[in-house]
Design an enzyme around this catalytic site. Structure first.
Site, mmCIF file in Angstrom:
data_model
loop_
_atom_site.group_PDB
_atom_site.id
_atom_site.type_symbol
_atom_site.label_atom_id
_atom_site.label_comp_id
_atom_site.label_asym_id
_atom_site.label_seq_id
_atom_site.Cartn_x
_atom_site.Cartn_y
_atom_site.Cartn_z
ATOM 1 N N HIS A 19 7.459 7.059 -3.275
ATOM 2 C CA HIS A 19 6.247 7.734 -2.788
ATOM 3 C C HIS A 19 6.144 7.492 -1.287
ATOM 4 O O HIS A 19 5.479 6.573 -0.824
ATOM 5 C CB HIS A 19 5.016 7.185 -3.529
ATOM 6 C CG HIS A 19 3.746 7.934 -3.271
ATOM 7 N ND1 HIS A 19 2.727 8.008 -4.194
ATOM 8 C CD2 HIS A 19 3.310 8.638 -2.191
ATOM 9 C CE1 HIS A 19 1.723 8.721 -3.696
ATOM 10 N NE2 HIS A 19 2.063 9.105 -2.465
ATOM 11 N N HIS A 21 5.728 9.956 2.229
ATOM 12 C CA HIS A 21 5.602 11.256 2.902
ATOM 13 C C HIS A 21 6.284 11.125 4.254
ATOM 14 O O HIS A 21 5.831 10.323 5.086
ATOM 15 C CB HIS A 21 4.131 11.618 3.086
ATOM 16 C CG HIS A 21 3.394 11.774 1.792
ATOM 17 N ND1 HIS A 21 3.322 12.968 1.109
ATOM 18 C CD2 HIS A 21 2.715 10.877 1.028
ATOM 19 C CE1 HIS A 21 2.625 12.805 -0.002
ATOM 20 N NE2 HIS A 21 2.249 11.535 -0.076
ATOM 21 N N HIS A 195 0.393 14.123 -7.279
ATOM 22 C CA HIS A 195 -0.648 13.155 -6.949
ATOM 23 C C HIS A 195 -1.818 13.393 -7.906
ATOM 24 O O HIS A 195 -2.265 14.535 -8.081
ATOM 25 C CB HIS A 195 -1.147 13.368 -5.517
ATOM 26 C CG HIS A 195 -0.210 12.890 -4.462
ATOM 27 N ND1 HIS A 195 1.125 13.200 -4.435
ATOM 28 C CD2 HIS A 195 -0.430 12.106 -3.365
ATOM 29 C CE1 HIS A 195 1.685 12.639 -3.376
ATOM 30 N NE2 HIS A 195 0.764 11.963 -2.710
ATOM 31 N N GLU A 198 -6.123 9.328 -7.682
ATOM 32 C CA GLU A 198 -6.326 8.479 -6.494
ATOM 33 C C GLU A 198 -7.810 8.610 -6.132
ATOM 34 O O GLU A 198 -8.607 7.732 -6.397
ATOM 35 C CB GLU A 198 -5.437 8.929 -5.335
ATOM 36 C CG GLU A 198 -5.648 8.139 -4.061
ATOM 37 C CD GLU A 198 -5.007 8.798 -2.830
ATOM 38 O OE1 GLU A 198 -4.897 8.097 -1.816
ATOM 39 O OE2 GLU A 198 -4.647 9.991 -2.871
ATOM 40 N N ASP A 276 3.610 5.255 0.915
ATOM 41 C CA ASP A 276 2.803 6.463 1.107
ATOM 42 C C ASP A 276 2.994 7.047 2.512
ATOM 43 O O ASP A 276 3.902 7.840 2.734
ATOM 44 C CB ASP A 276 1.334 6.157 0.817
ATOM 45 C CG ASP A 276 0.519 7.394 0.460
ATOM 46 O OD1 ASP A 276 1.087 8.494 0.391
ATOM 47 O OD2 ASP A 276 -0.703 7.261 0.231
ATOM 48 N N ASP A 277 2.128 6.670 3.457
ATOM 49 C CA ASP A 277 2.196 7.134 4.852
ATOM 50 C C ASP A 277 2.200 5.900 5.754
ATOM 51 O O ASP A 277 1.185 5.537 6.353
ATOM 52 C CB ASP A 277 0.993 8.025 5.178
ATOM 53 C CG ASP A 277 0.955 9.274 4.303
ATOM 54 O OD1 ASP A 277 1.596 10.266 4.653
ATOM 55 O OD2 ASP A 277 0.281 9.238 3.248
#
Length: 340
Positions: A19, A21, A195, A198, A276-277
């Site tokens: 996961h 991005h 996704h 969340e 994630d980011d």
């Protein structure tokens, strides 16, 4: 506080990242370098000012600055440089395999050709010692027709991505909005992820499974609010790609001590840890492991489980998957032997 041995285990153990991005790995320094290279003016006068702007209150406030950062990506080399920088960080964190999300609509909407986006990212993956595969994500705040158009645009490059996902703002955009495009992708033999759970409710996890037929749930931390759903996820061994630092930064949990990762593991769920980011949320995959293990009562067996889960849940061929799992087992045998 983590002891030195546990810290070393978390940093050195082989792992997969499922996961990430790629646009969320764009560090402020690279944003400024690309802005200068491409003659793009930024709203922030310095790298430090841009970093200070990373004070998000929720997912949408993060997305606003995320899309602004992506505006510097214009040429194939920009996408290459961004991806190469992430893969170098992943290699340093002992990531053996990464399944990388990319958001073509973020770029094609700005007039950047699809080909430019995917070729730059894919080329960097080929040049890296880290095994890497691409998952194309649809932006859920946009209409499904635009996702279908993006899929058609992607088909000439079908050999360069292994699956599709669903990201962007979750609230108000349930998975069922994308039934047609996911069914088309399923027919094409693509892997399917989304996704869900969340900021959105547990019901979104259910509809992602039942209506989109996804194989993995990205995030999914709110599943514990529904005992029946939790039991189903455990029974069907549906993997959750959990992103602890992201969850704290976006206020899904107030602090890491409140995170439900241990409860997810105790419920028998296939949990993985991911970044994630990472440029925006305070750390790459090892930092996510360190922060989580520092705050929660997690030990060596949990680390081994999480490392194994990351490869078990990966879209890898049987032989490659078995090889990575064996590497994890060897690593932990050696770690515990050295402890004794």
């Amino acid at each position: 506080m983590l002891n030195e041995q546990m810290r070393n285990i978390l940093q050195q153990m082989p792992k997969a990242e499922l996961h990430i991005h790629i646009e969320g790995s764009l560090e402020p320094e690279l944003i400024f370098a690309l802005a200068q290279r491409n003659g793009v003016s930024l709203a922030y006068p310095s790298v430090n000012q841009l970093r200070k702007a990373y004070a998000f209150t929720d997912l949408q406030s993060f997305l606003d600055i995320y899309y602004a950062g992506a505006s510097v990506l214009l040429k194939e080399q920009d996408f290459y440089d961004m991806t190469a920088a992430y893969l170098a960080r992943a290699q340093a964190d002992n990531v053996r395999h990464a399944e990388i999300f990319f958001d073509p609509q973020t770029h094609t909407a700005r007039g950047v050709p699809f080909e430019t986006v995917i070729n730059g990212i894919w080329r960097a993956c080929q040049d890296s010692p880290v095994s890497a595969a691409l998952i194309m994500c649809f932006l859920r705040h946009l209409p499904e027709d635009e996702a279908l158009a993006t899929l058609e645009e992607a088909l000439p490059f079908r050999d360069k991505f292994i699956g599709v996902g669903l990201d962007s703002s979750e609230r108000g955009h349930p998975p069922e909005k994308f039934c047609r495009v996911f069914e088309r992708c399923r027919q094409l033999g693509l892997h399917l992820v989304a996704h869900a759970g969340e900021e959105g409710p547990p019901a979104y996890i259910e509809t992602a499974l039942d209506l989109l037929n996804v194989e993995r749930i990205d995030h999914g931390v709110r599943c514990l609010e529904d005992a029946e759903l939790t039991a189903r996820l455990a029974r069907e061994q549906v993997a959750l790609t959990v992103c602890p630092l992201s969850n704290i930064k976006l206020r899904v949990f107030d602090k890491m001590d409140d995170h439900n990762l241990l409860r997810l593991l105790d419920a028998g769920l296939v949990v993985t840890i991911n970044s994630d980011d990472p440029a925006y949320f305070g750390g790459y995959i090892n930092q996510n492991f360190l922060s989580t293990f520092d705050a929660l009562p997690l030990g060596v067996e949990h680390a081994r489980t999480l490392a194994r889960n990351s490869f078990s849940a990966a879209f890898l061929e049987g032989e490659a998957k078995r090889g990575y799992l064996s590497e994890v087992d060897r690593f932990f045998q050696q770690s515990t032997a050295s402890k004794d």
